[in-house]
Design a protein around this motif. Structure first.
Motif, PDB file in Angstrom:
ATOM      1  N   MET A  60     -31.142  78.792  45.180  1.00 41.31           N
ATOM      2  CA  MET A  60     -30.010  79.354  44.453  1.00 41.31           C
ATOM      3  C   MET A  60     -30.110  80.863  44.254  1.00 41.31           C
ATOM      4  O   MET A  60     -29.149  81.607  44.500  1.00 41.31           O
ATOM      5  N   ARG A  61     -31.254  81.317  43.789  1.00 36.94           N
ATOM      6  CA  ARG A  61     -31.418  82.754  43.541  1.00 36.94           C
ATOM      7  C   ARG A  61     -31.219  83.556  44.837  1.00 36.94           C
ATOM      8  O   ARG A  61     -30.524  84.566  44.868  1.00 36.94           O
ATOM      9  N   GLU A  62     -31.839  83.075  45.896  1.00 35.05           N
ATOM     10  CA  GLU A  62     -31.743  83.749  47.187  1.00 35.05           C
ATOM     11  C   GLU A  62     -30.298  83.764  47.691  1.00 35.05           C
ATOM     12  O   GLU A  62     -29.820  84.780  48.199  1.00 35.05           O
ATOM     13  N   PHE A  63     -29.606  82.643  47.518  1.00 32.43           N
ATOM     14  CA  PHE A  63     -28.229  82.580  47.980  1.00 32.43           C
ATOM     15  C   PHE A  63     -27.322  83.506  47.175  1.00 32.43           C
ATOM     16  O   PHE A  63     -26.386  84.101  47.718  1.00 32.43           O
ATOM     17  N   MET A  64     -27.586  83.650  45.884  1.00 35.10           N
ATOM     18  CA  MET A  64     -26.767  84.537  45.064  1.00 35.10           C
ATOM     19  C   MET A  64     -26.836  85.971  45.584  1.00 35.10           C
ATOM     20  O   MET A  64     -25.825  86.664  45.690  1.00 35.10           O
ATOM     21  N   VAL A  65     -28.047  86.421  45.947  1.00 42.65           N
ATOM     22  CA  VAL A  65     -28.209  87.778  46.483  1.00 42.65           C
ATOM     23  C   VAL A  65     -27.519  87.891  47.840  1.00 42.65           C
ATOM     24  O   VAL A  65     -26.829  88.880  48.131  1.00 42.65           O
ATOM     25  N   LEU A  66     -27.695  86.881  48.685  1.00 47.65           N
ATOM     26  CA  LEU A  66     -27.026  86.853  49.993  1.00 47.65           C
ATOM     27  C   LEU A  66     -25.511  86.916  49.829  1.00 47.65           C
ATOM     28  O   LEU A  66     -24.825  87.685  50.526  1.00 47.65           O
TER      29      LEU A  66
END
Length: 218
Positions: A2-8
């Motif tokens: 989730m965290r990684e996808f938010m930045v992406l």
């Protein structure tokens, strides 16, 4: 993821990125990557740094450089400035969120910035699945299964038009060819989706905040 996808997600929206070819293979960078030639084996470089404006002020910006980009055979180098005016704005700022992500992960130059998505088989499939899943949280989103990863460029272009940017500014932001009728992307369906992506950012941040103890929700 989730965290990684938010930045992406925030990065693709801000830079009108092509997800599979530009965002997923994105590599961490350093100052040398932006002052000289990018090594031939490198795909790209991204970093957050300060730069001085014409009025003498120092501003924080997200810098990205691609070795090659469609319609830019000699590559592309772009920066986007942090526009946060209040502390709560940081949650929705691609510049601030990328800065936190890079500092948290301690990437070396050349490391993949979004490894969970870039290293999976079926390139782009996980990112698309995550996008549609997150849109499922948004009551205003209609038929998330019809979304594609092209939504970022089309949706952001539409959103900029709604904000009053002229076609030249939108064309420059997306680095479209002069002969590319990018406005053909912009239709009533995409207008709705641009708004739904905004709702998704708000919902995503709430989910990350609520689920910190559980780590990754998806």
């Amino acid at each position: 993821h989730m965290r990684e996808f938010m930045v992406l997600h925030l990065f693709c929206w801000l830079f009108l990125s092509r997800v599979q070819s530009e965002a997923l293979p994105l590599e961490a960078g350093c100052e040398e990557d932006f002052t000289g030639d990018l090594p031939q084996h490198r795909h790209s470089a991204v970093m957050v740094g300060k730069f001085q404006t014409d009025d003498g002020l120092w501003r924080k910006a997200l810098h990205v450089r691609w070795q090659r980009r469609k319609n830019r055979v000699l590559g592309s180098s772009i920066k986007r400035v942090c526009g946060c005016k209040e502390p709560e704005h940081k949650a929705f700022c691609a510049v601030c969120q990328m800065e936190l992500w890079l500092n948290e992960k301690h990437f070396e130059p050349g490391d993949l910035v979004f490894p969970s998505f870039a290293e999976r088989r079926g390139k782009g499939a996980l990112a698309l699945h995550q996008l549609r899943t997150c849109l499922g949280w948004v009551a205003e989103a209609k038929n998330p299964k019809f979304y594609t990863l092209k939504t970022y460029r089309a949706g952001r272009a539409t959103d900029m038009a709604a904000e009053g940017f002229n076609l030249g500014e939108i064309q420059l932001a997306g680095e479209w060819s002069r002969h590319m009728p990018f406005f053909a992307y912009m239709n009533t369906d995409v207008v709705d989706r641009a708004q739904e992506l905004r709702f998704m950012v708000n919902r995503m941040y709430g989910e990350v905040d609520e689920g910190e103890e559980d780590g990754e929700a998806l």
